[in-house]
Enzyme design. Sequence first.
Site, PDB file in Angstrom:
ATOM      1  N   THR A 117       0.807  -1.226   0.000  1.00  0.00           N
ATOM      2  CA  THR A 117       0.000   0.000   0.000  1.00  0.00           C
ATOM      3  C   THR A 117       0.836   1.271   0.000  1.00  0.00           C
ATOM      4  O   THR A 117       1.959   1.294   0.533  1.00  0.00           O
ATOM      5  CB  THR A 117      -0.914   0.003   1.250  1.00  0.00           C
ATOM      6  OG1 THR A 117      -1.523   1.286   1.389  1.00  0.00           O
ATOM      7  CG2 THR A 117      -0.137  -0.266   2.526  1.00  0.00           C
ATOM      8  N   TYR A 141      -1.528   0.188  10.048  1.00  0.00           N
ATOM      9  CA  TYR A 141      -1.815  -0.550   8.810  1.00  0.00           C
ATOM     10  C   TYR A 141      -0.614  -0.480   7.863  1.00  0.00           C
ATOM     11  O   TYR A 141      -0.094  -1.512   7.403  1.00  0.00           O
ATOM     12  CB  TYR A 141      -3.079   0.027   8.156  1.00  0.00           C
ATOM     13  CG  TYR A 141      -3.287  -0.421   6.747  1.00  0.00           C
ATOM     14  CD1 TYR A 141      -3.468  -1.770   6.432  1.00  0.00           C
ATOM     15  CD2 TYR A 141      -3.298   0.503   5.692  1.00  0.00           C
ATOM     16  CE1 TYR A 141      -3.647  -2.185   5.121  1.00  0.00           C
ATOM     17  CE2 TYR A 141      -3.483   0.108   4.393  1.00  0.00           C
ATOM     18  CZ  TYR A 141      -3.658  -1.243   4.100  1.00  0.00           C
ATOM     19  OH  TYR A 141      -3.829  -1.635   2.806  1.00  0.00           O
TER      20      TYR A 141
END
Length: 327
Positions: A117, A141
Site C-alpha cells: 500500500t 496498517y
Amino acid sequence: MENILVTGGAGYIGSHACKALKTAGFNPITFDNLVTGWKDAVKFGPFEEGDLLDRGRLDEVFAKHRPVAVMHFAALSQVGESMQKPGKYWRNNVEGSLNLIEAAASAGCKRFVFSSTCATYGDQDNVVLDENSVQLPINAYGASKRAIEDMLRDFEASDGMQSVIFRYFNVAGCDPEAEVGEFHQPETHLIPLILDAVAGKRAALTVFGTDYDTPDGTCIRDYVHVCDLVDAHILGVKWLKDEKGSRVFNLGTGEGFSVREVMSKAASVTGKPVPCEEGPRRAGDCTKLVSGSTRAEAELGWNPQRSNLENMVADAWKWHQTGHYDK
Ligand code: UDP
C-alpha cells in the site's frame, strides 16, 4: 490449468482478481476466513476456508492444490481501526503473512504477488511518490504492510522467494459487469459511503478534516480502478513466471482528487446531491497520496483502461444499485 492461491479471494479486490485470473486462463483457489469476505463472492474457482494464523491449514491447501504462485490480498486494511487496535493489525497481517510465506517456501512455491500500500510511504509534504520514495508509515496498517515487504526480501535471500510487490493507491470502482463488487461491513471507504449517502442508506457523509494543506482543505488521494489494478496482478504472475526477478511497483494514476472533488463527481454521475457534514480529521490520515511512477507501465506493460474518476464512480454506482449486498 495452473492453480494460483488467492488469499482474501472472497474480498473486494481478491474477488475481482479471481475473475481476472479465470479470464486469463488460471484456476484461482480462494483461501479466506470470511471475516471480512463473502462466500457468495467466490465464483471463479474452488474455495478453501481457512485462517492465515493456522499454519497447518495452509500446509494442507498447498499440498492439495500445488499452486504455481500466490496472490496475497488477505489483510485487515482500515487505517482508522489500525490506530485503535494496532495489535490486531500486527498479529493478523504480519504473523499471518509470515505463516503464508513460510508455507509457500516449504511447499516449493516461490512466486509471490503481494498487495502492499501507499500507506507505507506516510505523509511526505505533498511530494509525488515513486517506488524509491522513503517508506515512513504513520499508521499501524501501513507499518504492518511495510514489515511484510521486508519479510519477503529476507525470504528471497534465504529461500529464493521471488516477489512482485504492488503498492496500491486508493482502489475504487467495481466490475462493470457487476458480477462482483465492493462491500465491507462496516463500510469505511469514501466512494461506497458517498453512494450510501446519495441513496439514503446513511444520513450523510462525514468529511474527515477540512483544514488540510490542500486547495480545498480536504485530503487528496490517487484513485485506481479495481479492474485495472487486478490486471496488473496478472502481469505480475507472468513477470514472475518469466523469471524477471523481484520488483516493487506503485499502482496509481498520477492524478489526485480531494474528498470534495470525489463528492462532486458522485453528484454529477448519480444526478443527486451528496448529503454531507464536516467532521474532524481521522487519525492516521495523510494529507496527500499520489503515485508519480510510470514503472508499472514501462516495465510490466500495464495499461490502465478504466481509471478515470467518472468510470470508477459510475461502476461503483451500478453495483450499488444491484442491491446485491442490501443486508
Ligand atoms: N474519508 C472521509 N469520510 C469518510 C471516509 C473517508 O472524508 O467517511 C476520506 C479519508 O479521510 C481519506 C479519503 O476519504 O482522505 C479516502 O479514505 P478511504 O478510507 O476511502 O481510503 P484510505 O485513504 O484510508 O485508504
